[in-house]
Design a protein around this motif. Structure first.
Motif, PDB file in Angstrom:
ATOM      1  N   ALA A 163      21.146 -91.606 -77.680  1.00 45.44           N
ATOM      2  CA  ALA A 163      20.901 -91.475 -76.244  1.00 45.44           C
ATOM      3  C   ALA A 163      19.399 -91.566 -75.968  1.00 45.44           C
ATOM      4  O   ALA A 163      18.969 -92.207 -75.008  1.00 45.44           O
ATOM      5  CB  ALA A 163      21.459 -90.156 -75.730  1.00 45.44           C
ATOM      6  N   GLY A 164      18.612 -90.919 -76.813  1.00 46.74           N
ATOM      7  CA  GLY A 164      17.162 -90.976 -76.662  1.00 46.74           C
ATOM      8  C   GLY A 164      16.624 -92.374 -76.898  1.00 46.74           C
ATOM      9  O   GLY A 164      15.743 -92.850 -76.174  1.00 46.74           O
ATOM     10  N   SER A 169      18.424 -89.933 -70.025  1.00 44.44           N
ATOM     11  CA  SER A 169      17.825 -88.627 -69.758  1.00 44.44           C
ATOM     12  C   SER A 169      18.682 -87.510 -70.342  1.00 44.44           C
ATOM     13  O   SER A 169      19.901 -87.673 -70.528  1.00 44.44           O
ATOM     14  CB  SER A 169      17.667 -88.412 -68.251  1.00 44.44           C
ATOM     15  OG  SER A 169      18.940 -88.242 -67.634  1.00 44.44           O
ATOM     16  N   ILE A 170      18.060 -86.380 -70.598  1.00 45.41           N
ATOM     17  CA  ILE A 170      18.817 -85.223 -71.092  1.00 45.41           C
ATOM     18  C   ILE A 170      19.779 -84.738 -70.021  1.00 45.41           C
ATOM     19  O   ILE A 170      20.864 -84.233 -70.322  1.00 45.41           O
ATOM     20  CB  ILE A 170      17.894 -84.072 -71.536  1.00 45.41           C
ATOM     21  CG1 ILE A 170      16.929 -83.674 -70.410  1.00 45.41           C
ATOM     22  CG2 ILE A 170      17.156 -84.425 -72.795  1.00 45.41           C
ATOM     23  CD1 ILE A 170      16.159 -82.416 -70.689  1.00 45.41           C
ATOM     24  N   GLU A 171      19.398 -84.901 -68.741  1.00 39.28           N
ATOM     25  CA  GLU A 171      20.272 -84.450 -67.648  1.00 39.28           C
ATOM     26  C   GLU A 171      21.579 -85.241 -67.643  1.00 39.28           C
ATOM     27  O   GLU A 171      22.667 -84.657 -67.594  1.00 39.28           O
ATOM     28  CB  GLU A 171      19.556 -84.599 -66.294  1.00 39.28           C
ATOM     29  CG  GLU A 171      18.443 -83.600 -66.046  1.00 39.28           C
ATOM     30  CD  GLU A 171      17.114 -83.981 -66.676  1.00 39.28           C
ATOM     31  OE1 GLU A 171      16.146 -83.204 -66.550  1.00 39.28           O
ATOM     32  OE2 GLU A 171      17.027 -85.054 -67.318  1.00 39.28           O
ATOM     33  N   ASP A 172      21.480 -86.582 -67.689  1.00 42.25           N
ATOM     34  CA  ASP A 172      22.689 -87.415 -67.679  1.00 42.25           C
ATOM     35  C   ASP A 172      23.538 -87.170 -68.922  1.00 42.25           C
ATOM     36  O   ASP A 172      24.772 -87.113 -68.844  1.00 42.25           O
ATOM     37  CB  ASP A 172      22.310 -88.901 -67.611  1.00 42.25           C
ATOM     38  CG  ASP A 172      21.921 -89.333 -66.199  1.00 42.25           C
ATOM     39  OD1 ASP A 172      22.007 -88.506 -65.280  1.00 42.25           O
ATOM     40  OD2 ASP A 172      21.525 -90.506 -66.030  1.00 42.25           O
ATOM     41  N   THR A 173      22.888 -87.034 -70.055  1.00 36.87           N
ATOM     42  CA  THR A 173      23.622 -86.796 -71.303  1.00 36.87           C
ATOM     43  C   THR A 173      24.348 -85.462 -71.257  1.00 36.87           C
ATOM     44  O   THR A 173      25.505 -85.356 -71.688  1.00 36.87           O
ATOM     45  CB  THR A 173      22.664 -86.832 -72.510  1.00 36.87           C
ATOM     46  OG1 THR A 173      21.922 -88.058 -72.494  1.00 36.87           O
ATOM     47  CG2 THR A 173      23.429 -86.735 -73.816  1.00 36.87           C
ATOM     48  N   ALA A 174      23.695 -84.442 -70.707  1.00 31.00           N
ATOM     49  CA  ALA A 174      24.316 -83.120 -70.593  1.00 31.00           C
ATOM     50  C   ALA A 174      25.501 -83.155 -69.639  1.00 31.00           C
ATOM     51  O   ALA A 174      26.535 -82.503 -69.875  1.00 31.00           O
ATOM     52  CB  ALA A 174      23.292 -82.096 -70.120  1.00 31.00           C
ATOM     53  N   VAL A 175      25.380 -83.916 -68.544  1.00 33.66           N
ATOM     54  CA  VAL A 175      26.494 -84.059 -67.600  1.00 33.66           C
ATOM     55  C   VAL A 175      27.694 -84.702 -68.301  1.00 33.66           C
ATOM     56  O   VAL A 175      28.835 -84.242 -68.165  1.00 33.66           O
ATOM     57  CB  VAL A 175      26.070 -84.904 -66.376  1.00 33.66           C
ATOM     58  CG1 VAL A 175      27.296 -85.310 -65.557  1.00 33.66           C
ATOM     59  CG2 VAL A 175      25.115 -84.117 -65.493  1.00 33.66           C
ATOM     60  N   GLY A 225      16.628-104.903 -67.286  1.00 30.11           N
ATOM     61  CA  GLY A 225      16.223-103.553 -67.658  1.00 30.11           C
ATOM     62  C   GLY A 225      17.415-102.718 -68.093  1.00 30.11           C
ATOM     63  O   GLY A 225      18.565-103.044 -67.778  1.00 30.11           O
ATOM     64  N   ALA A 226      17.159-101.661 -68.833  1.00 26.60           N
ATOM     65  CA  ALA A 226      18.243-100.797 -69.319  1.00 26.60           C
ATOM     66  C   ALA A 226      18.816 -99.955 -68.186  1.00 26.60           C
ATOM     67  O   ALA A 226      18.076 -99.373 -67.398  1.00 26.60           O
ATOM     68  CB  ALA A 226      17.730 -99.903 -70.431  1.00 26.60           C
ATOM     69  N   LYS A 227      20.121 -99.904 -68.106  1.00 25.43           N
ATOM     70  CA  LYS A 227      20.783 -99.032 -67.133  1.00 25.43           C
ATOM     71  C   LYS A 227      20.709 -97.589 -67.616  1.00 25.43           C
ATOM     72  O   LYS A 227      20.636 -97.335 -68.820  1.00 25.43           O
ATOM     73  CB  LYS A 227      22.258 -99.420 -66.977  1.00 25.43           C
ATOM     74  CG  LYS A 227      22.518-100.755 -66.308  1.00 25.43           C
ATOM     75  CD  LYS A 227      24.021-101.014 -66.238  1.00 25.43           C
ATOM     76  CE  LYS A 227      24.343-102.335 -65.569  1.00 25.43           C
ATOM     77  NZ  LYS A 227      25.802-102.607 -65.586  1.00 25.43           N
ATOM     78  N   SER A 228      20.757 -96.654 -66.683  1.00 23.19           N
ATOM     79  CA  SER A 228      20.847 -95.247 -67.065  1.00 23.19           C
ATOM     80  C   SER A 228      22.268 -94.982 -67.552  1.00 23.19           C
ATOM     81  O   SER A 228      23.186 -95.796 -67.339  1.00 23.19           O
ATOM     82  CB  SER A 228      20.535 -94.348 -65.868  1.00 23.19           C
ATOM     83  OG  SER A 228      21.593 -94.427 -64.907  1.00 23.19           O
ATOM     84  N   LEU A 229      22.468 -93.850 -68.209  1.00 23.25           N
ATOM     85  CA  LEU A 229      23.796 -93.509 -68.710  1.00 23.25           C
ATOM     86  C   LEU A 229      24.802 -93.420 -67.565  1.00 23.25           C
ATOM     87  O   LEU A 229      25.935 -93.891 -67.683  1.00 23.25           O
ATOM     88  CB  LEU A 229      23.750 -92.178 -69.478  1.00 23.25           C
ATOM     89  CG  LEU A 229      25.096 -91.664 -70.012  1.00 23.25           C
ATOM     90  CD1 LEU A 229      25.765 -92.695 -70.900  1.00 23.25           C
ATOM     91  CD2 LEU A 229      24.894 -90.358 -70.776  1.00 23.25           C
TER      92      LEU A 229
END
Length: 300
Positions: A163-164, A169-175, A225-229
């Motif tokens: 993920a990193g 982001s840690i927020e999206d990964t935690a969700v 560009g890379a999409k967010s999670l």
């Protein structure tokens, strides 16, 4: 006698920190001393800069012992994990507060919490100064989803490196992990499912790539560009859609691919969903399909 033993335990714990952390460089000490002043720490100057730095670190551990529910010795034990993660003296001074707040709020062991946070920060390429942010995210996810800090830490251990690497982001990964936990997918199971699925999609080779292209699934946006999670999850939701059959059984365990297909084949509506399941199994892998579909099927 108890007081003497407590002091000895503290000194022994701090000695371990020093042994792991190693020598302090000449260009580091001025920043450490400045930071000590900003934190209101009183310390003795040592025979060399490394000893001075350790005296400052001891003062920080004692300060935490006086202002939190944890003792100075417990603070020193937490610092050992920070040192093992490669944190320098200044990093430990910055990061200890966030870690202790998380341990206090969650009721988890301080040393174990330190291990979780230091490993997670390293995987996401974050600095010690961001330990408060990381701790807040773990605390929020644990209180909002059917999981706890320990299980979230276990999940992060498996999925945080990829993920990193992908810039999530840690927020999206935690969700994402919290949503999985609400469906009974927790700890290493959730972390492994997310890790493997992301790795398969990121590679985009073979049948995985063919199915992603067929369904219009991409890890990058129109500009390259890379999409967010969460953008990736939105893409999956619109491409794969929702599945009406239960993905977990009555005991909260993920159901096997064959059982889900069997249920869907009994209804006319299910016949069209079988294609969605087949595509998901190819992209994510059969072992991870149910876990990922719980995420894809979740509300916005």
């Amino acid at each position: 006698t108890a007081a003497v033993k407590t002091a000895a335990d503290f000194e022994a714990a701090m000695s371990k920190v020093g042994a792991i952390a190693g020598e302090v460089k000449d260009d580091e000490i001025s920043g450490i001393i400045q930071k000590a002043g900003e934190m209101g720490l009183s310390f003795k100057e040592g025979a060399n800069i490394t000893e001075t730095a350790m005296n400052i670190l001891k003062a920080k551990a004692e300060q935490m012992g006086a202002t939190t529910v944890f003792s100075a010795s417990e603070s020193a034990e937490a610092m050992q994990y920070m040192a093992m993660a490669g944190w320098k003296t200044a990093d430990m001074m910055d990061g200890i507060e966030g870690i202790m707040n998380l341990a206090a709020a969650s009721g988890e062991d301080l040393a174990a919490t330190s291990d979780i946070v230091t490993d997670g920060l390293t995987a996401f390429g974050m600095t010690a100064k961001e330990s408060v942010r990381f701790a807040d995210v773990l605390a929020a996810a644990s209180s909002s989803a059917n999981t706890n800090v320990s299980m979230m830490g276990e999940s992060f251990k498996y999925c945080a490196p990829i993920a990193g690497t992908l810039g999530y982001s840690i927020e999206d990964t935690a969700v994402a992990l919290g949503i999985m936990a609400n469906s009974g997918v927790k700890g290493s199971q959730a972390g492994n499912a997310l890790k493997t699925s992301l790795a398969r999609m990121a590679s985009g080779t073979g049948e995985v790539g063919i199915n992603m292209k067929k369904l219009g699934i991409s890890m990058t946006d129109s500009a390259g560009g890379a999409k967010s999670l969460m953008e990736v999850m939105k893409n999956l939701r619109s491409s794969i859609g929702t599945v009406s059959v239960d993905l977990v059984d009555s005991e909260g365990n993920l159901r096997q691919y064959e059982d889900i297909i069997s249920d869907l084949s009994k209804t006319t509506e299910g016949l069209s969903q079988i294609q969605q399941i087949q595509a998901a199994s190819t992209i994510f892998g059969k072992d991870n399909m149910s876990a990922m579909l719980t995420l894809v099927n979740a509300g916005k």
